[in-house]
Design an enzyme around this catalytic site. Structure first.
Site, mmCIF file in Angstrom:
data_model
loop_
_atom_site.group_PDB
_atom_site.id
_atom_site.type_symbol
_atom_site.label_atom_id
_atom_site.label_comp_id
_atom_site.label_asym_id
_atom_site.label_seq_id
_atom_site.Cartn_x
_atom_site.Cartn_y
_atom_site.Cartn_z
ATOM 1 N N CYS B 42 -0.747 -27.820 -30.196
ATOM 2 C CA CYS B 42 -1.681 -28.078 -31.302
ATOM 3 C C CYS B 42 -2.619 -29.235 -30.990
ATOM 4 O O CYS B 42 -3.661 -29.384 -31.617
ATOM 5 C CB CYS B 42 -0.918 -28.414 -32.579
ATOM 6 S SG CYS B 42 0.316 -27.195 -33.002
ATOM 7 N N ASN B 305 9.102 -25.483 -34.234
ATOM 8 C CA ASN B 305 10.027 -26.602 -34.114
ATOM 9 C C ASN B 305 11.253 -26.440 -34.989
ATOM 10 O O ASN B 305 12.386 -26.647 -34.564
ATOM 11 C CB ASN B 305 9.307 -27.881 -34.531
ATOM 12 C CG ASN B 305 8.876 -28.694 -33.342
ATOM 13 O OD1 ASN B 305 9.711 -29.257 -32.653
ATOM 14 N ND2 ASN B 305 7.587 -28.715 -33.089
ATOM 15 N N ARG B 442 -3.488 -26.650 -64.909
ATOM 16 C CA ARG B 442 -3.713 -26.498 -66.351
ATOM 17 C C ARG B 442 -4.635 -25.327 -66.645
ATOM 18 O O ARG B 442 -4.371 -24.508 -67.524
ATOM 19 C CB ARG B 442 -4.358 -27.761 -66.906
ATOM 20 C CG ARG B 442 -3.365 -28.842 -67.169
ATOM 21 C CD ARG B 442 -4.104 -30.007 -67.797
ATOM 22 N NE ARG B 442 -3.222 -31.133 -67.964
ATOM 23 C CZ ARG B 442 -3.639 -32.351 -68.283
ATOM 24 N NH1 ARG B 442 -4.932 -32.570 -68.458
ATOM 25 N NH2 ARG B 442 -2.777 -33.324 -68.431
#
Lengths: 450, 450
Positions: B42, B305, B442
């Site tokens: 990465c 991982n 909300r």
């Protein structure tokens, strides 16, 4: 329908606006002894520091805007008495010095909290400040610009934020905190680290005194210094009192409204007090912890806003239950972020929990990225149930991200094992492949299973 | 006990290290066709870009370190066949060009994923790159420094990260993405915003072509340009293929190991394949979504991982169940953060959910703070149960914080109403008094209840 609201900073202002949206025809009056309403009190330290110039930026909604929306704001009108049996309040108009009565159908108490002012000699001298209202902020900022030496009494959130403001303005500041370390709301291992950072950040402008307290503020008309219990004398042309706050409950208590065990107004999940048609919200009222349902008094703007909204919904005849709070909070001191949610270990222990905890220090992003920093994370669980009870994080790295991530786990009953299975975003500029929060949860889970 | 691991980047390397800790006497062998093991794949785009100088920084654990810990790493040794009935694999030593057999008690397949290389003319020309291995990264970085014009085929995570790397190095780059917008993993409303940002950030170095694809890479020996389906010809001295990845499952499939419906190796929650003593982890294997238990193939280092660790625990005779994944991911393009967790709305719909969603754009911190930025947040729920299924956030503000906060809610069944009751940290430098995530929850709750 006549809705009367006492107090208009966060909870009260929010409730007024929300009520008007829900019931456009209702008569809504806000009475406050303050000179302003609807402002970000949490932003005051940053205004004092000079992060922005115009205090009007702190104002969310002006009285004129409220008026336009059909809400009447009565500034400098102190409510002195509630008469529940007559559905009335008595108001003292501070400008014209007259008293009058106001009737209500529903009453919302949002009187907030007030700084605890120690009962010591000299507390009323000139240039002894507190920071609660916008007015306080304006005065303090002005004075700060002409100050050389300051004392801050109390090393909690407000104290620390103002220490940054003072030091950033090159005012030599002594912070006096009666606990072993500043930020005593944290567990000691963490507040020790905060204090180390603070003391080492700008040593030329900073001094911290612990396990001592101010017994006298010295001066004739204007402050000249403070004297401490341990016999120290510290010169100061400005003293800031930030020794905690207490809920403003006097008129509520007089009216027979029950307080909770925290000393704040007791409400149910719909923000109702024990007296019909009287509600409370914000820093003056008690809440419950989401994880445990036990009493919580967490005077924070985020809670006040949510409680004000919830109170308005129930006042206006709809139904909403407030889910409780976690005490999630964050602040910073220059580059250091300090954040927590739920119980600290000492709070949990004091409340009868048998706790297990871990504390780790990890990099906040991939070690090879140029701006990598550390974050120190402590999480606490209940030994018997393995439920996560809370967490604290500090660091120049991204500490509040980990605490927010943890906070959502706390709104549901979540064990250390479950948290260890969380799936947190990873890319080298943002995290490590195993996020510090996952590492901590795994360690805690292993410790719990031993 | 003889543990053999095929592949050694993330999952394989993690599993080797963990197994040795759990069973210090076990013989552990890692076979890989790669020239390196245990590195941060990465991190390659950031190495290519030049965020740091030495690629050794990407290496987590060297072969020598593994050796010292009693783990044998066999670089450039490709496993060509698994013979489950004999508990054996066949290995091809690429350096000495010899084949040999290796026995195992437990076998872990961690063969990863490989870039999809389109079957077009010119794909094997010089200066046509992919980015998967450390070797790829080293070559690409070197070439980039002498490049003027590049083409990137595919606008997903890797494509976008390399676009930043190319543009930061002032290489004029054309990105060709067959979808309507780049980052098509997101819902269209968000990928459109990402594309707008990308196109406007450094227009002098960037061009994006959509709804088109490369049909030929042009050049004699070395690439000179690409030709697209819509008849465009784009000059380039460097072409990067980032048109997605596929799981490397060929030897597994040959051995009779079952694949899941995503095309990756099917494992149970203990990372076991359908064949006794054979496990799989990382990008080559399929997982399940935590929220729904449905199949997921999310090839990310964070998952690899965790799966490697879980596989090791089970291989070594202890028991651990993998909790599933959410597909939580984050990346950035210069100042813009792009993050997601759980289902997008289009993925949910494709999988049969009746969805309700909201998208909002809010400030990421108090409006009066000097570094306030926006964050755009979309969250998706199931209409029937109100369960939150996922969220996406983009913005120059703190977007990944909101996604991580949401992700922890997804590991437990959480409704929009429950999420709206979350208690997220607030202070003006960090958030707004009602966090954007709460606002979104909300709104979503209100929409669901209509």
């Amino acid at each position: 329908m006549k809705i009367v609201i006492i107090g208009g900073v966060a909870g009260g202002a929010k409730a007024a606006a929300k009520s008007k949206r829900l019931l456009p025809d209702a008569q809504i009056d806000v009475y406050t002894q303050d000179t302003h309403v609807s402002y970000s009190a949490c932003g005051l330290p940053y205004y004092v520091q000079g992060n922005f110039e115009d205090y009007h930026n702190l104002i969310i909604r002006t009285p004129e805007k409220f008026q336009k929306d059909g809400i009447d704001i009565h500034l400098q009108n102190r409510v002195t008495k509630i008469i529940p049996e007559q559905n009335k309040i008595i108001v003292h108009d501070l400008i014209n010095d007259i008293e009058f009565e106001v009737e209500y159908d529903k009453l919302l108490i949002s009187t907030g909290a007030t700084p605890v002012m120690p009962d010591i000699k000299g507390i009323h001298l000139k240039n002894v400040f507190k920071l609660r209202t916008l007015e306080d902020g304006i005065t303090l900022r002005e004075k700060l610009r002409n100050s050389k030496k300051a004392v801050i009494i109390g090393g909690g959130y407000i104290g620390l934020e103002l220490l940054e403001a003072f030091v950033a303005n090159k005012v030599y500041t002594t912070m006096i905190e009666r606990s072993e370390y500043i930020m005593p709301i944290l567990d000691d291992e963490l507040s020790e680290l905060v204090q180390d950072f603070v003391v080492n950040m700008y040593p030329e402008y900073t001094s911290v005194i612990n396990k001592d307290s101010v017994v006298e503020i010295v001066g004739e008309d204007t402050v000249r210094g403070v004297r401490t219990e341990n016999g120290e004398y510290i010169e100061a042309d400005l003293v800031l009192i930030s020794a905690g706050v207490r809920p403003v409950v006097d008129i509520a208590e007089d009216a027979g409204i029950l307080l909770g065990k925290t000393g704040a107004i007791k409400v149910n999940s719909r923000m109702q007090t024990n007296i019909k048609n009287i509600y409370a919200c914000g820093d003056c009222c008690e809440n419950v912890y989401s994880m445990t349902g036990t009493p919580a008094w967490i005077p924070l703007g985020s809670n006040a806003n949510k409680e004000g909204r919830c109170a308005a919904i129930n006042i206006c005849g709809e139904v909403e239950d407030f889910e409780g709070v976690l005490g999630s909070a964050v602040t910073k001191y220059f580059g250091l972020t300090i954040s927590m949610t739920g119980f600290t270990e000492k709070f949990a222990k004091k409340n009868g929990y048998d706790t297990v905890s871990v504390m780790i220090t990890k990099r906040d992003k991939a070690g090879y990225m140029p701006d990598v920093e550390n974050v120190t994370l402590k999480i606490v669980a209940d030994r018997r149930t393995h439920q996560i009870l809370g967490g604290q994080a500090i660091g120049c790295g991204d500490a509040d991200k980990r605490i927010n991530t943890l906070s959502t786990a706390l709104i549901k009953y979540t064990t250390a094992e479950e948290l260890a299975g969380a799936d947190i975003t990873y890319a080298p500029p943002f995290s490590t492949s195993i996020d510090p929060l996952i590492s901590a949860a795994r360690l805690l889970d292993e410790k719990l299973k031993k």
